[in-house]
Motif scaffolding. Structure first.
Motif, mmCIF file in Angstrom:
data_model
loop_
_atom_site.group_PDB
_atom_site.id
_atom_site.type_symbol
_atom_site.label_atom_id
_atom_site.label_comp_id
_atom_site.label_asym_id
_atom_site.label_seq_id
_atom_site.Cartn_x
_atom_site.Cartn_y
_atom_site.Cartn_z
ATOM 1 N N TYR A 166 19.485 5.191 11.588
ATOM 2 C CA TYR A 166 20.016 6.087 12.629
ATOM 3 C C TYR A 166 21.000 7.101 12.045
ATOM 4 O O TYR A 166 21.007 8.278 12.429
ATOM 5 N N PHE A 167 21.817 6.635 11.107
ATOM 6 C CA PHE A 167 22.742 7.556 10.444
ATOM 7 C C PHE A 167 21.985 8.657 9.704
ATOM 8 O O PHE A 167 22.386 9.824 9.707
ATOM 9 N N ALA A 168 20.874 8.264 9.065
ATOM 10 C CA ALA A 168 20.058 9.255 8.344
ATOM 11 C C ALA A 168 19.494 10.300 9.296
ATOM 12 O O ALA A 168 19.257 11.448 8.909
ATOM 13 N N LEU A 169 19.294 9.906 10.568
ATOM 14 C CA LEU A 169 18.806 10.825 11.594
ATOM 15 C C LEU A 169 19.954 11.540 12.305
ATOM 16 O O LEU A 169 19.725 12.274 13.276
ATOM 17 N N ASN A 170 21.178 11.298 11.827
ATOM 18 C CA ASN A 170 22.385 11.879 12.436
ATOM 19 C C ASN A 170 22.590 11.418 13.878
ATOM 20 O O ASN A 170 23.189 12.131 14.697
ATOM 21 N N ASP A 171 22.082 10.231 14.165
ATOM 22 C CA ASP A 171 22.256 9.673 15.504
ATOM 23 C C ASP A 171 23.339 8.586 15.420
ATOM 24 O O ASP A 171 23.054 7.386 15.391
ATOM 25 N N THR A 172 24.587 9.030 15.361
ATOM 26 C CA THR A 172 25.691 8.082 15.184
ATOM 27 C C THR A 172 25.883 7.179 16.403
ATOM 28 O O THR A 172 26.321 6.035 16.264
ATOM 29 N N ALA A 173 25.567 7.686 17.569
ATOM 30 C CA ALA A 173 25.706 6.873 18.780
ATOM 31 C C ALA A 173 24.775 5.661 18.731
ATOM 32 O O ALA A 173 25.176 4.533 19.056
ATOM 33 N N ALA A 174 23.519 5.905 18.315
ATOM 34 C CA ALA A 174 22.551 4.800 18.217
ATOM 35 C C ALA A 174 22.965 3.832 17.110
ATOM 36 O O ALA A 174 22.809 2.608 17.249
ATOM 37 N N ALA A 175 23.499 4.368 16.014
ATOM 38 C CA ALA A 175 23.950 3.516 14.912
ATOM 39 C C ALA A 175 25.093 2.617 15.375
ATOM 40 O O ALA A 175 25.113 1.408 15.082
ATOM 41 N N GLU A 176 26.048 3.190 16.105
ATOM 42 C CA GLU A 176 27.164 2.392 16.606
ATOM 43 C C GLU A 176 26.683 1.333 17.590
ATOM 44 O O GLU A 176 27.140 0.188 17.573
ATOM 45 N N LYS A 177 25.754 1.723 18.439
ATOM 46 C CA LYS A 177 25.226 0.792 19.443
ATOM 47 C C LYS A 177 24.566 -0.419 18.772
ATOM 48 O O LYS A 177 24.782 -1.565 19.193
#
Length: 208
Positions: free
Chosen positions: A184-195
């Motif tokens: 998710y971080f690689a996709l710049n989706d920090t919200a999903a990574a945190e979740k």
């Protein structure tokens, strides 16, 4: 007198030739008995953490019977326990031999796939995962290996799908959450990574 000496020497030699094969035949017994003896010793050494000694004994098993797939697999596990580049190379060779001899050994297939992934060969890693998943589609380790191989190729969405399947099957496998978060971080989706990391902490609040 000389004739008597020659006769005695010839007789002694003949007796020696007769006795030697008999002694040789008793040394170690049948090949199966030798294998069992070396295997038992190897297992004992391995259990005690004496991996160098275990390695020698498993090599003896493989020497007696080069077609013994289990011996090659045990050799691979022992090499992995010893660690270091030369031993990793030994493990790779033994895992390759294992799957050649026994394609039903799923653990060997997966470990070989993991080694391919470490060697930055995601396609080969995924091939090993596919071999396992064809017969057991719900194999968690197979799904994780396939997911990681896809992420290694930057096919993040596809890899995430596989890792999510693995989480559903084994919610306590913490490394899978970490792999998902990285994707998710690689996709710049920090919200999903945190979740996904918060979800992991609900499973194990003390996970480092």
């Amino acid at each position: 007198m000389r004739t008597l000496i020659r006769y005695s020497a010839t007789t002694a030699l003949g007796c020696l030739l007769l006795v030697t094969p008999a002694l040789g035949g008793c040394d170690g017994g049948s090949p199966e008995a030798k294998k069992a003896k070396h295997r038992e010793r190897a297992a004992g050494y391995f259990e005690k953490g004496q991996y160098n000694e275990a390695l020698l004994e498993y090599k003896n098993v493989a020497q007696v019977d080069p077609q013994d797939a289990d011996a090659h697999y045990r050799l691979a596990l022992t090499y992995l326990k010893l660690g270091g580049i030369p031993n990793l190379q030994g493990a790779y060779a033994e895992l390759t031999k294992t799957v050649e001899l026994d394609k039903t050994n799923q653990e060997a297939q997966l470990k070989l796939g993991q080694m391919y992934l470490l060697g930055n060969e995601p396609v080969k890693a995924r091939e090993q995962a596919e071999i396992v998943l064809v017969s057991t589609p719900q194999n968690t380790e197979g799904l994780i290996l396939r997911g990681r191989s896809l992420i290694n190729e930057k096919r993040y969405q596809e890899g995430i799908v596989e890792l999510k399947k693995a989480v559903e099957l084994d919610p306590k496998h913490m490394q899978t959450y970490v792999d998902l978060a990285r994707a998710y971080f690689a996709l710049n989706d920090t919200a999903a990574a945190e979740k996904i990391l918060r979800q992991a902490l609900t499973v194990d609040a003390r996970s480092t």
